[in-house]
Design a protein around this motif. Structure first.
Motif, PDB file in Angstrom:
ATOM      1  N   GLY A   1       0.818  -1.195   0.000  1.00 50.57           N
ATOM      2  CA  GLY A   1       0.000   0.000   0.000  1.00 50.57           C
ATOM      3  C   GLY A   1       0.858   1.253   0.000  1.00 50.57           C
ATOM      4  O   GLY A   1       0.586   2.217  -0.721  1.00 50.57           O
ATOM      5  N   PHE A   2       1.936   1.237   0.806  1.00 48.77           N
ATOM      6  CA  PHE A   2       2.837   2.390   0.845  1.00 48.77           C
ATOM      7  C   PHE A   2       3.752   2.411  -0.366  1.00 48.77           C
ATOM      8  O   PHE A   2       4.097   3.475  -0.890  1.00 48.77           O
ATOM      9  N   TYR A   3       4.193   1.226  -0.759  1.00 44.88           N
ATOM     10  CA  TYR A   3       5.279   1.159  -1.737  1.00 44.88           C
ATOM     11  C   TYR A   3       4.956   0.108  -2.793  1.00 44.88           C
ATOM     12  O   TYR A   3       5.513  -0.999  -2.794  1.00 44.88           O
ATOM     13  N   PRO A   4       4.032   0.395  -3.700  1.00 49.79           N
ATOM     14  CA  PRO A   4       3.631  -0.610  -4.689  1.00 49.79           C
ATOM     15  C   PRO A   4       4.617  -0.766  -5.837  1.00 49.79           C
ATOM     16  O   PRO A   4       4.386  -1.543  -6.754  1.00 49.79           O
ATOM     17  N   LYS A   5       5.742  -0.016  -5.770  1.00 54.02           N
ATOM     18  CA  LYS A   5       6.629   0.036  -6.924  1.00 54.02           C
ATOM     19  C   LYS A   5       7.129  -1.336  -7.403  1.00 54.02           C
ATOM     20  O   LYS A   5       7.082  -1.600  -8.612  1.00 54.02           O
ATOM     21  N   PRO A   6       7.585  -2.215  -6.487  1.00 55.40           N
ATOM     22  CA  PRO A   6       8.098  -3.496  -6.996  1.00 55.40           C
ATOM     23  C   PRO A   6       7.053  -4.246  -7.831  1.00 55.40           C
ATOM     24  O   PRO A   6       7.365  -4.793  -8.893  1.00 55.40           O
ATOM     25  N   LEU A   7       5.820  -4.220  -7.344  1.00 51.01           N
ATOM     26  CA  LEU A   7       4.757  -4.930  -8.048  1.00 51.01           C
ATOM     27  C   LEU A   7       4.465  -4.260  -9.389  1.00 51.01           C
ATOM     28  O   LEU A   7       4.319  -4.927 -10.421  1.00 51.01           O
ATOM     29  N   LEU A   8       4.410  -2.929  -9.359  1.00 51.71           N
ATOM     30  CA  LEU A   8       4.136  -2.195 -10.603  1.00 51.71           C
ATOM     31  C   LEU A   8       5.236  -2.424 -11.623  1.00 51.71           C
ATOM     32  O   LEU A   8       4.977  -2.597 -12.812  1.00 51.71           O
ATOM     33  N   GLU A   9       6.476  -2.438 -11.121  1.00 55.10           N
ATOM     34  CA  GLU A   9       7.599  -2.660 -12.027  1.00 55.10           C
ATOM     35  C   GLU A   9       7.496  -4.035 -12.678  1.00 55.10           C
ATOM     36  O   GLU A   9       7.706  -4.198 -13.872  1.00 55.10           O
ATOM     37  N   LEU A  10       7.130  -4.988 -11.833  1.00 51.51           N
ATOM     38  CA  LEU A  10       7.042  -6.365 -12.326  1.00 51.51           C
ATOM     39  C   LEU A  10       6.031  -6.460 -13.460  1.00 51.51           C
ATOM     40  O   LEU A  10       6.317  -7.003 -14.529  1.00 51.51           O
ATOM     41  N   VAL A  11       4.842  -5.894 -13.246  1.00 47.44           N
ATOM     42  CA  VAL A  11       3.808  -6.094 -14.252  1.00 47.44           C
ATOM     43  C   VAL A  11       3.898  -5.085 -15.384  1.00 47.44           C
ATOM     44  O   VAL A  11       3.400  -5.329 -16.476  1.00 47.44           O
TER      45      VAL A  11
END
Lengths: 481, 454
Positions: free
Chosen positions: A456-466
């Motif tokens: 919720g605070f740091y969605p970047k890894p997930l966003l980067e992945l997809v």
């Protein structure tokens, strides 16, 4: 090799587990699921450096030119992570429970995991179909044998529905196979240019199969009963991971292979999804059974994802992928708590509950957090995905976005009502005896809450992945023609 | 040809074995030895590969492969169901002998290249079946089955002969390769002949609307013989059907004349077979209707004439025969043939239940069983043929319906309380069942193990 291991570990340990009993089966399946998780994490780290090394090809049926063809892109890696994270969580939660014929129970669970991982990993259409069914059969047995009183007819309906849908998809696969130079590979399928009329009817063969799995209105009728009657561990698998197979199918196989078909029926598919969202939300408000409430809320959430996929722009697709992961995590969290309440009190009827907050504070706090994540409150993991999806849907068509956004309000209504009825108010004779969370349940829920906050605070890894290969592939394939 | 002679000779031998061997339980070992010898003889045929009997019989890799499947399935049938022969009546050796005579007819179905040989093959297969259907002489239902089968069968034979005569009149030859119907206009005579041949063969494979004899005959006959009639014999009739229509009546404009009729027959067979099977209360009758339903799928291979249809029919014969024989073998061990008779089998006999479930999965066409690839190939053949997509969609929807009645057995075994009474399940029998299930699964993962010989 890592990709093959991902399927082999649960497959082999699953078969071994059949021969074990009681504690041995539990321990082995937990170890196996942790090992699969470790392999998935290793695959993730390799994916960042050398993704090509993750693909694997071998001969399978030379007559048909069907190959054992596995590989990973961002989308499948994300779903593999979801699957491999979910299974240890599920096993930890039910660790203290003693299922009748534990060997068969855990064996079937692991086999269904192997099937689902196969679905996410394979790039061969025939193999995709085989894994698609392989994931279904164990779940059928799990629901029927360990489910509630009405489990047998209910799961049977689920099975026949899904089987019929899959067979239609098989017809589509065979048809496309003959249009290629005799290949089942994803590359051959996607580089084919089928005529508009072909794509138009092929779309429905695939769409019905995926829509039944998701489930999208009006193909959803199997779902609430099945969720309610299944043992909770299986419901977690069904709602957390298996519905994602339908969404994944649309993204991997339907849209890239039949872009014109998807374009032609885009509005129809979104319309069905939006109807489903509102319809399921309204029914969810009326429910007094906790499991049915979550089941209908799940139809609404999946409906939104399905609408966003067919809205088909960069934001909506990124939103769907992020939300697939987060929805999986959140809904498993909800099921864990429902499982705890049902185990302790023997009921899941909200009318009989109330006042749990006073006696079980830890459970209550975690339930509130997960429920808020489910409503997609900002700073929880649910927010970013829903925001992207609505924004994408808005770009496509204001009206669809506006109508489906009512679902946010409706979701707040039924989730908060649920919290109020279950947690607050006066404790009655039944609920005052509730004990708070214990070891395994606590551990699983804390992991889930941690993920809710971190993503919720740091969605970047997930966003980067997809937003890496997966979505660009899809978008490129769509706009390429 | 070696295989044909061996099976025929063994039929005669077995008739005399009954006079010599007084311990009836040993007779089946003679029969099993016969199948082993026939299998070897069949492999020797593969070496020679030529037309025999003045070109009236033609040995090819296709016929050898189908014969191998048929003989192997018969061997499996003897192993699994052989002891049930003794319960039918006194003349055990004669029953085995009759099965061998049927097998001799079957050896002809894949290899005939002359309409007379087709006629002989069909008759050699049929007449012993009429006798076997009535083998349980004290049972009125068995007598009725035999009489019904005989009357209907003879009537159809007449139609078959009429068809042959008309086709001969139109083409001037009995040789299936020299008819040359593919080119030029078709004479009305030939069209009538083809139609009559199609109808009579549709009767033999119990395709709708010529299927009405099937449930009564299968239900009335002693169960152990139903297992044979519904599987290997059925497959052989299909091979005969396919050979005639693909070799003589395809190519050019001739296929257009019968394809639509057969497609409609296929659709009717699928729908009637599957829907009626849903309402059956006895597993034996369900299997009878399911054999009609499965015939619908095998008809796909006949409607579509291409390489895949050949492969599909061979695979279907093997997959369907092994799975159905397996289910029948388990059924024979139960006292109660209704669905309730299977209640609780998983608790009493877990291994038998697992194996039975695998057979039923295969019949329903679930992946990783042979039945899946069998269905896959025949459906593919139809899709490749083009213009038949409507039929394929009907087919897959019917396959979904078929899951309903096959899974009823699984539900009874696993989820219903009860004490299924299974007698005489010996370790040897279990081992054989496991082997049969292994065949189903291995062919379900590597179908090319069989198809590579084609």
């Amino acid at each position: 090799m890592l990709t093959v291991l991902l399927i082999l570990i649960p497959l082999v340990t699953g078969l071994i587990t059949f021969g074990l009993s009681g504690r041995g089966a539990k321990v082995l399946s937990l170890v196996s699921s942790l090992a699969t998780l470790a392999v998935a994490l290793a695959a993730w780290s390799q994916f960042r450096t050398a993704p090509e090394a993750l693909s694997f090809t071998a001969e399978w049926i030379p007559q048909l030119n069907s190959q054992l063809n596995f590989g990973l892109d961002g989308l499948s890696l994300m779903l593999v992570l979801l699957t491999t994270i979910s299974f240890p969580l599920i096993f930890i939660t039910v660790f203290s429970r003693n299922y009748e014929k534990a060997g068969a129970f855990y064996g079937l669970m692991l086999l269904s995991q192997a099937g689902m991982l196969g679905v996410f990993l394979t790039y061969d259409a025939l193999l995709f179909y085989v894994f698609w069914e392989l994931a279904l059969i164990p779940v059928y047995f799990l629901c029927s044998m360990w489910g509630g009183e009405k489990a047998i007819p209910v799961t049977f309906k689920f099975f026949v529905y899904t089987f019929a849908g899959s067979l239609l998809m098989l017809v589509g696969i065979i048809y496309i196979y003959f249009q290629t130079e005799g290949s089942f590979s994803w590359q051959a399928f996607t580089s084919l240019s089928l005529s508009n009329s072909e794509q138009s009817w092929l779309f429905w063969l695939f769409f019905v199969a995926f829509a039944i799995k998701m489930p999208v209105f009006p193909f959803h009728t199997w779902q609430p009963d099945t969720y309610e009657q299944s043992p909770t561990a299986v419901t977690m698998v069904l709602s957390g991971i298996m519905v994602k197979m339908g969404l994944f199918g649309v993204m991997r196989w339907l849209m890239p292979v039949l872009p014109q078909g998807a374009y032609m029926w885009q509005e129809a598919a979104i319309l069905l999804s939006v109807i489903g969202i509102i319809y399921a939300s309204c029914i969810a408000i009326m429910q007094s059974d906790l499991k049915k409430l979550i089941a209908y809320s799940s139809i609404a959430h999946i409906g939104l994802m399905s609408a966003a996929i067919f809205a088909n722009n960069e934001q909506s697709l990124a939103g769907v992928q992020v939300q697939m992961f987060n929805h999986g995590i959140n809904i498993i969290g909800l099921w864990i708590i429902i499982e705890v309440i049902e185990q302790r009190l023997g009921t899941k009827n909200m009318q009989q509950l109330g006042g749990i907050a006073a006696v079980a504070p830890k459970l209550s706090i975690l339930l509130v957090i997960i429920s808020l994540a489910n409503i997609a409150l900002p700073l929880t993991n649910g927010f970013i995905g829903e925001f992207l999806m609505f924004s994408g849907l808005f770009q496509h068509n204001v009206w669809f976005a506006a109508v489906s956004a009512i679902a946010i309000i409706l979701a707040a209504v039924y989730m908060l009502r649920m919290l109020q009825k279950v947690l607050f108010g006066e404790a009655n004779a039944l609920t005052s005896t509730t004990s708070d969370l214990k070891g395994g349940e606590m551990l699983a829920l804390v992991c889930i809450t941690a993920m809710i906050f971190v993503l919720g605070f740091y969605p970047k890894p997930l966003l980067e992945l997809v937003s890496g290969s997966g979505i660009q592939n899809t978008v490129a394939a769509l706009t390429g023609r | 040809m070696n295989a044909l002679i061996t099976t025929a000779v063994f039929g005669i031998i077995l008739m005399f074995v009954g006079l010599v061997v007084k311990q009836r339980q040993y007779i089946k070992y003679v029969a099993i030895a016969g199948t082993v010898l026939a299998f070897i003889a069949n492999l020797l045929d593969a070496q020679s590969g030529y037309g025999v009997l003045h070109g009236m019989v033609e040995v090819s890799s296709f016929s050898v492969l189908f014969n191998a499947v048929a003989i192997a399935a018969t061997a499996l049938y003897f192993l699994l169901c052989g002891s049930a022969f003794e319960k039918v009546g006194e003349d055990v050796a004669d029953y085995f002998a009759l099965i061998f005579f049927i097998l001799a007819g079957i050896m002809l179905t894949g290899a005939y290249s002359n309409l007379l040989m087709l006629f002989l093959a069909i008759e050699i297969i049929s007449i012993p079946q009429y006798i076997l259907a009535g083998a349980d002489k004290k049972n009125l239902k068995s007598n009725e089955a035999s009489l019904k089968y005989f009357l209907m069968g003879s009537f159809t034979t007449g139609i078959l002969l009429m068809g042959i005569a008309l086709v001969y009149g139109a083409t001037g030859t009995f040789d299936i390769r020299e008819m040359g119907l593919g080119t030029g206009e078709l004479s009305p005579l030939a069209l009538c002949g083809i139609t009559l041949l199609g109808f009579s063969l549709a009767f033999k494979v119990s395709a709708a609307p010529f299927h009405f004899w099937t449930p009564d005959v299968y239900d009335g006959s002693p169960t152990v013989f139903t297992a044979f009639m519904a599987t290997i014999v059925k497959a052989a009739s299909f091979i005969a059907f396919m050979r005639l229509f693909h070799v003589s009546f395809s190519g050019g404009n001739v296929s257009g004349h019968w394809q639509l009729i057969l497609a409609i027959i296929t659709a009717a067979t699928l729908i009637l077979g599957n829907l009626t099977a849903v309402f059956q209360q006895s597993v034996k009758r369900m299997l009878a209707y399911s054999s009609i339903a499965q015939a619908g799928f095998m008809l796909f291979a006949i409607v579509s004439h291409n390489e895949m249809a050949n492969q599909g029919l061979i695979l279907y014969s093997a997959a369907y025969s092994v799975a159905t024989i397996g289910v029948f073998a388990i059924l024979l061990k139960l006292n109660d043939y209704t669905f309730d008779g299977f209640n609780g089998l998983a608790r009493r006999q877990p291994l038998v239940a697992v194996v039975c479930a695998i057979f039923l999965f295969s019949l329903a066409g679930i992946p990783l069983t042979a039945g899946f690839f069998a269905k896959y190939f025949v459906l593919s053949a139809a899709i490749q043929q083009g213009d038949l997509l409507w039929l394929v969609i009907i087919g897959v929807l019917c396959a979904a319906v078929s899951a309903y009645y096959y899974f009823r057995v699984i539900i009874a075994m696993y989820f219903k309380p009860g004490e299924a009474d299974a007698e005489g399940v010996t370790p040897g029998f279990k081992a054989l069942l496991v082997i049969a299930a292994a065949i189903v699964i291995v062919l379900g993962i590597f179908p090319n193990l069989l198809l590579q010989y084609l």
